[in-house]
Scaffold this active site. Structure first.
Site: not given
Ligand code: NAD
Length: 262
Positions: A157, A144
């Site tokens: 985080y 991130s």
């Molecule tokens: P999201 O909530 O849409 O998706 C998260 C996914 O992880 C889902 O499929 C969920 O079911 C799964 N998950 C959560 N806990 C779990 C567990 N204990 N076991 C198995 N699966 C699990 O979130 P996203 O925004 O797509 O995030 C995905 C990644 O990207 C994360 O690591 C997040 O930190 C990172 N990220 C997101 C952003 C953003 O702005 N959305 C920015 C930077 C980094």
């Protein structure tokens, strides 16, 4: 066009958001998929079948809870057993919790560290022997902007994501003499359920409309004023799988609308 036909990708947290965007990009290049993540069983099964039909690839789903090391290992082992190999590992699953440190629940700290950081370690450890055997592999950790810089109220985080960047560098060095690369992608704001919750909280707290909450969220951190898309992150992950990216090792690649340029 990159050809990943015959290769197998495990993407954690691929039932939603960024993980799903990456799964679509890799399947679009022909990779067979091991999907993972939470959600409603019938919806996940429909998604699995739909991805298989749309991209004509083999798809499996495993509901491993990544907070549990044994389930992370089993996810990797199952992909190798059922799909025959493992070439691309995308450690994407992640959760967020927002609170100042004095009020940050111990249990949320443990969960964020387990899912956002330790699961990456366990998955890489389980996947590397198979990749080394074949002399090729791509490990992509979704960190991130918070892997590079901090914000208030996100202690677990930010700590976990900085850890992911460190883990990425160590694995890249330990595999430097092989055909396996390990890199981190560092997105800024992407409009996924994880961020929608923060927009909802902001709208409720400030008593403002959704559109205004989205604008303020972006204005605070992301100079472009636009969300990064899951398709853009999928395309970057796909590039990291190409031969052109074979010497990108241990990098933390920003895709953040200018967030960390400030
Ligand atoms: P999201 O909530 O849409 O998706 C998260 C996914 O992880 C889902 O499929 C969920 O079911 C799964 N998950 C959560 N806990 C779990 C567990 N204990 N076991 C198995 N699966 C699990 O979130 P996203 O925004 O797509 O995030 C995905 C990644 O990207 C994360 O690591 C997040 O930190 C990172 N990220 C997101 C952003 C953003 O702005 N959305 C920015 C930077 C980094």
């Amino acid at each position: 066009m990159l050809d990943l036909r015959g290769k197998v990708a495990v993407i954690t947290g691929s039932t939603s958001g960024i993980g799903l965007g990456i799964a679509r990009a890799l399947a679009g290049a022909g990779a067979d998929l091991m999907l993972n993540g939470f959600g409603e069983a019938a919806a996940i099964e429909a998604l699995r079948a739909q991805l298989g039909a749309e991209f004509r690839v083999r798809t499996r789903y495993d509901g491993a809870d990544l907070a549990k090391p044994a389930e992370v290992r089993h996810l990797v082992e199952r992909a190798i057993a059922e799909l025959g190999r493992l070439d691309v590992l995308v450690n994407n699953a992640g959760i967020q919790h927002v609170a100042p440190i004095e009020q940050f629940p111990d249990e949320r700290w443990d969960a964020v560290i387990a899912i956002n950081l330790s699961a990456n370690f366990h998955a890489i450890k389980a996947a590397l022997p198979q990749m080394k055997q074949r002399g090729w592999g791509r490990i992509i950790n979704i960190a991130s902007a918070h892997g590079l810089v901090a914000s208030t109220n996100k202690v677990a985080y930010v700590t976990a994501k900085h850890g992911v960047v460190g883990l990425t560098k160590v694995v890249a060095l330990e595999t430097a003499g092989t055909g396996i690369t390990c890199n981190a992608i560092c997105p800024g704001w992407v409009l996924t359920p994880l961020v929608q919750k923060q927009i909802d909280d902001l709208a409720a707290r400030e008593k403002i409309a959704q559109a205004e909450a989205r604008r303020r969220l972006l204005a605070e951190k992301q100079p472009s004023g636009e969300f990064v898309t899951t398709e853009q992150i999928g395309a970057l992950a796909l590039y990291l799988c190409s031969d052109a990216a074979a010497q990108i090792r241990g990098a933390a690649l920003s895709i953040d609308g200018g967030w960390t340029a400030q």
